[in-house]
Enzyme design. Structure first.
Site, PDB file in Angstrom:
ATOM      1  N   GLU A 408     -46.186  -6.277  -3.468  1.00  0.00           N
ATOM      2  CA  GLU A 408     -46.156  -6.578  -4.903  1.00  0.00           C
ATOM      3  C   GLU A 408     -45.784  -5.364  -5.761  1.00  0.00           C
ATOM      4  OE1 GLU A 408     -46.597  -9.454  -6.439  1.00  0.00           O
ATOM      5  OE2 GLU A 408     -47.909 -10.720  -5.221  1.00  0.00           O
ATOM      6  N   GLU A 485     -48.542 -14.060   3.168  1.00  0.00           N
ATOM      7  CA  GLU A 485     -49.850 -14.526   2.703  1.00  0.00           C
ATOM      8  C   GLU A 485     -49.768 -16.037   2.537  1.00  0.00           C
ATOM      9  OE1 GLU A 485     -51.211 -12.415  -0.838  1.00  0.00           O
ATOM     10  OE2 GLU A 485     -50.470 -10.519  -0.019  1.00  0.00           O
TER      11      GLU A 485
HETATM   12  C1  IPT Z   1     -51.454 -11.751  -3.785  1.00  0.00           C
HETATM   13  C2  IPT Z   1     -51.691 -10.318  -3.397  1.00  0.00           C
HETATM   14  O1  IPT Z   1     -50.637  -9.822  -2.623  1.00  0.00           O
HETATM   15  C3  IPT Z   1     -52.956 -10.150  -2.643  1.00  0.00           C
HETATM   16  O2  IPT Z   1     -53.243  -8.767  -2.576  1.00  0.00           O
HETATM   17  C4  IPT Z   1     -54.076 -10.907  -3.280  1.00  0.00           C
HETATM   18  O3  IPT Z   1     -54.293 -10.393  -4.554  1.00  0.00           O
HETATM   19  C5  IPT Z   1     -53.688 -12.340  -3.399  1.00  0.00           C
HETATM   20  O4  IPT Z   1     -52.554 -12.464  -4.168  1.00  0.00           O
HETATM   21  C6  IPT Z   1     -54.741 -13.169  -4.082  1.00  0.00           C
HETATM   22  O5  IPT Z   1     -56.004 -13.010  -3.575  1.00  0.00           O
HETATM   23  S1  IPT Z   1     -50.389 -11.693  -5.168  1.00  0.00           S
HETATM   24  C7  IPT Z   1     -50.477 -13.185  -6.057  1.00  0.00           C
HETATM   25  C8  IPT Z   1     -49.776 -12.980  -7.374  1.00  0.00           C
HETATM   26  C9  IPT Z   1     -49.839 -14.296  -5.342  1.00  0.00           C
END
Ligand code: IPT
Length: 951
Positions: A408, A485
């Site tokens: 990010e 993710e």
């Molecule tokens: C995403 C992040 O990469 C991760 O570190 C964590 O914050 C997650 O979200 C949420 O728990 S970024 C998000 C804008 C999709």
């Protein structure tokens, strides 16, 4: 212009030594872990002057352990923000109020070190520091989760006590690059050591150990040359030699075969554990040793509820063992390189690692990415330095299959420098980066939280174009796909894992992903009354925070697996056991390289949840990717509902779990439920004809049932904007009122019609409850619910709520269990007979919310000292479900909703029972797709028939 002070200067200090591989060496080493003298100042300027001088009197100072975060030892407090910087965006400047810790300790350096080069090594200091030895400043560094080394030869006096002093600042230019979604916690939180570096030693080592077409290859690069020995393979070669290695076993996450490799120079001996494996992207697929891999992964932050990111070897081992025991095969080290020992464990136990650099500038999103360092050349050296320190440290690990630039940080030329550094230095590993709009700085197409529908399109390579450059877009579309993710594991959930896994298994391009995330970062703390709980954002007085968004893991903070981890383990199990339409058993081996010889297949047959037969299957060899069909080992004998359960368990101890550990299981129904209820006993019954509810049944004083259409919102229900929970609250689903329409005597029973609706709304639910005596005793309840008026959005549940005496504190049920299950999280629930206390039915989510529901329940008994109540679902003539969802707790949904921490939930004087006719899935809307249509719940007619008898 006045030069920037070192802590606000993004440029790496040239005194930092060239980074090199983390290795085990026979060169002398002195650990500087332990107790240091410590002083804390509010600003840089107020840190004690002259503290680095050996003569400085630190007699009045306290002590602080190293490694540790000072916030967890009474200095300042932890603070949590997700993406927002907790200071003004003013790069590279940081606030004047900048907590600054001064550390001092002495170390006796042996006289034999005289003449050696001496190096001071830090594995991780958050976020910036300067170091002195005997009053001489030796260097400064940023990069909290990266190692740094300084040559201290001139400053050290061998044969004497030496003073090491370190000044650590909470905020630095580096903080702008370290905006990961986690606690802001500072200090020397990884190991520190003093190293003697022998003349003619191993300055660095880079092992290239490949495996292709059944043959291994080895080349070990050592500056200045060395001997390379792999005794087990009979290898004795010179550094730089290309060696063909026959008869070697490859390394993979499933079979993590390692070989001891020794590098010898006249001055030093270095020992490595080496795995032979080749990572390659070919024909649009990510392969290890030529085979497509499916990443069943998690994002892992380093976390311990008492120690924060200062994790111990045992904490790391606990993580690795828990992952292996739950069928996980991959880790993304979100969002920084882990403690180096973690990678040794991943080599040893077998986990694929995406090693991610310590980089995230997410907070710039709040100013439209204005001033983002990622595209500012003034920060270019800092970016490249971070990548270099990670790649050089970790380059010898077989487990590392990809480098990741960070998380990010939007896009820009500094990413190009990182990308090129990794590729030039290490052509043997693809590079990963998610957050570049056109995917330019990544060899795989990576996304976070793409929905199942979009993942399906990507799997077909039919996703919409990204970016404006058609050549780049074509390259991206040709690349393998990973979800870096997905399945946000916050609170109750994640829902929808099964649907993702089906896509990963049906589209070769979809090579799996990494659940967000491994562990809840709840910090163990106490309330005013001394009751322990896990704190989240806002619990430590932060002026800016993001609440419990920091608690979104598959493990609770104390590493107890959550229901989400059990579900994930089941969904990704490497063996699938199913029935076939023609009445046989199919066993599919989803391993990538392993056959099934390491497993035993134990079966049981259970009638109404009671085991009546057991045995073991005789399985022929089933190669990786293969499957076999067998006759069922038994058939139903009696007239009870009968299930065959087959469990695949480890035949012998593995390094990561003992023999008997369950890896996979499947169930096949051999006989359906008979259409008649068991023999029943009744008991006294009383109906309140004014309120339309029972006041006694089975000799037990009760109050209910009343229609319930609400659940205490889950984290996924209460996303910040337009949440389902807000809609339910606006409508008033949490405050239904009940009007008894009429109570009629009919056919020897009573029919109660009740309209349940919230104030101020003209829509409602009409329930018709037919009460009749059951032949043989007890009461039959036939309930039909019909929505009236306009119901648009989803509703959380349609259930029947009762209150019962508190002494009914044990529950035995036949249905899905042992754990909680919701419509989109019910893979881990098997059909069986289970018993639990009411307390143990609760899932202690860090933020209280709906939990603990058991699904597919045929019957349940709630019992206390003197008997209890049995509720059994009976078949209807029109095929309605013969099961219900069951929640039993000592507090109401309103209590659950109001509580901020589990300690706020105080058992009341009643047991609250909800018998669900229907329930909404949980989804992952806290970050990602909401409940899928097939698991959604809308107001619709429902019916349930229940027998109420004495237990
Ligand atoms: C995403 C992040 O990469 C991760 O570190 C964590 O914050 C997650 O979200 C949420 O728990 S970024 C998000 C804008 C999709």
């Amino acid at each position: 212009m006045t030069p920037l002070p070192y802590h606000e200067d993004p440029r790496p200090d040239p005194r930092m030594l060239a980074p090199r591989a983390a290795v085990r060496s026979n060169a002398p080493r002195l650990s500087l872990n332990g107790h240091w003298r410590f002083d804390m100042a509010e600003t840089v300027a107020e840190a004690p002057a002259g503290f680095a001088d050996p003569g400085y009197d630190d007699g009045g100072w306290a002590e602080l352990p190293v490694p540790a975060h000072w916030q967890l030892h009474g200095y300042g407090r932890p603070a949590y923000t997700n993406t927002r910087y907790p200071f003004p965006i003013d790069p590279p400047r940081v606030p004047t109020e900048n907590p600054t810790g001064s550390y001092r300790r002495t170390v006796a350096v042996p006289a034999e070190w005289a003449g050696e080069r001496i190096v001071l090594r830090f594995e991780g200091v958050d976020s910036c520091f300067a170091a002195w030895v005997n009053g001489h400043e030796v260097g400064t560094a940023q990069g909290s989760r990266l190692p740094s080394e300084f040559d201290v030869t001139e400053a050290v006096r061998p044969g004497a006590e030496n003073l090491v002093a370190v000044r650590v600042h909470q905020w630095s230019a580096g903080s702008y690059l370290e905006d990961q979604d986690m606690w802001w916690m500072s200090g020397i939180f990884r190991d520190v050591a003093l190293l003697a570096r022998p003349a003619g030693g191993v300055a660095d080592v880079f092992v290239h150990a490949g495996y292709e077409d059944g043959v291994g290859s080895l080349r070990v690069d050592v500056p200045g040359g060395a001997r390379v020995l792999v005794p087990e393979l009979g290898i004795d070669a010179a550094a730089g030699d290309d060696v063909r290695v026959d008869g070697v076993q490859p390394w993979s996450a499933e079979v993590p075969r390692l070989y001891d490799l020794r590098v010898v120079t006249p001055g030093e001996r270095v020992d490595l554990r080496v795995g032979f494996r080749t990572v390659r992207i070919s024909d649009g697929l990510l392969t290890v040793n030529g085979e497509r891999v499916l990443l069943r992964g998690v994002n892992r932050h380093e976390f311990h509820p008492d120690r924060g990111r200062a994790v111990t070897g045992q904490d790391m081992l606990d993580d690795v063992l828990l992952m292996k025991r739950h069928n996980i095969n991959a880790v993304r080290t979100s969002h920084y390189p882990p403690h180096p020992h973690f990678l040794e464990l991943c080599d040893e136990y077998g986990l694929y690692v995406v090693d991610e650099c310590d980089l995230e500038t997410h907070g710039f999103v709040h100013v439209g990415w204005r001033g983002n360092p990622t595209d500012d050349p003034a920060w270019g050296d800092a970016y490249e330095d971070r990548m270099r320190r990670m790649v050089e440290r970790d380059k010898n690990h077989a487990c590392v299959i990809m480098w990741s630039l960070g998380n990010e940080s939007w896009t820009g030329r500094n990413l190009e420098r990182m990308y090129r550094y990794a590729h030039d230095r290490d052509p043997g590993r693809p590079v990963h980066y998610e957050h570049c709009p056109d995917g330019r700085w990544s060899d795989v197409y990576s996304r976070m939280y793409a929905s199942q529908a979009e993942t399906d399109l990507i799997g077909r390579r039919e996703e919409p174009a990204r970016g404006v450059d058609p050549v780049q877009d074509a390259a991206r579309r040709a690349a393998p796909f990973v979800l870096c993710e997905y399945a946000h594991a916050m609170g109750n959930g994640p829902g929808g894992l099964t649907e993702y896994q089906e896509l990963f298994e049906s589209h070769p391009r979809c090579q799996g992903g990494f659940v967000w995330e491994w562990i809840d970062h709840g910090i163990r703390t106490r309330d005013g009354e001394g009751r322990e709980f896990f704190g989240y954002g806002g619990d430590f007085g932060e002026e800016l925070h993001d609440g419990n968004f920091v608690a979104d893991g598959l493990l609770f903070p104390d590493r107890t697996p959550s229901p989400g981890l059990h579900e994930f383990a089941k969904v990704i199990e490497p063996v699938r056991i199913t029935g076939t339409p023609d009445g046989r058993l199919r066993i599919t081996n989803l391993h990538e390289v392993r056959d099934l010889a390491h497993l035993r297949f134990r079966w049981t047959v259970a009638e109404d949840g009671i085991e009546v037969e057991a045995g073991e299957l005789d399985l022929p060899a089933v190669a990786a990717g293969g499957s076999v069909e067998l006759d069922r080992p038994a058939e139903a004998g009696g007239d009870a509902e009968t299930w065959l359960t087959v469990r695949a368990v480890l035949a012998a101890d593995e390094p990561w779990a003992p023999a008997g550990h369950e890896v996979a299981w499947g169930q096949v129904q051999l006989a359906a439920r008979p259409r008649t209820a068991a023999a029943l006993t009744g008991g006294a019954v009383a109906l309140d004809r004014v309120r339309g509810v029972l006041t006694e049944v089975a000799d037990i004083p009760v109050d209910g049932p009343r229609l319930d259409a609400w659940r205490a919102p889950t984290d996924n229900d209460r996303i910040p904007h337009d949440s389902a929970a807000d809609a339910w609250r606006t409508i008033g689903l949490h405050r239904l009122r009940h009007r008894v329409v009429d109570v009629r005597d009919e056919d020897g029973g009573v029919v109660v019609r009740t309209r349940s609706a919230p104030a101020a709304l003209d829509a409602g639910f009409l329930s018709t409850m037919r009460w009749a005596p059951l032949a043989g005793g007890g009461l039959l309840l036939d309930v039909s619910v019909r929505p009236e008026g306009d119901w648009t959005g989803p509703i959380p549940r349609l259930g029947l709520a009762w209150s019962l005496p508190a002494e009914l504190d044990r529950v035995t049920w036949y249905g899905g269990g042992p754990g909680e299950a919701y419509p989109d999280t019910r893979r881990a629930a098997r059909i069986g007979r289970f018993t639990s206390s009411v307390d143990d039915l609760q899932t202690p989510y860090v933020m209280p919310q709906e939990n603990g529901r058991r699904a597919g329940v045929r019957w349940a008994e709630l019992t206390g000292r003197g008997g209890g109540l049995r509720i059994e679902a009976l078949p209807t003539d029109d095929g309605d479900p013969e099961t219900f969802g069951l929640t039993v707790r000592r507090w109401t949904s309103a209590d659950l909703d109001a509580a901020l921490h589990p300690v706020d939930l105080v058992p009341g004087d009643r047991v609250r029972l909800t018998v669900d006719m229907a329930h909404r899935g949980v989804g992952t809307a806290s970050c990602g797709p909401d409940v899928l249509p097939q698991h959604e719940l809308h107001a619709a007619p429902a019916r349930l028939r229940l027998a109420l008898t004495r237990a």
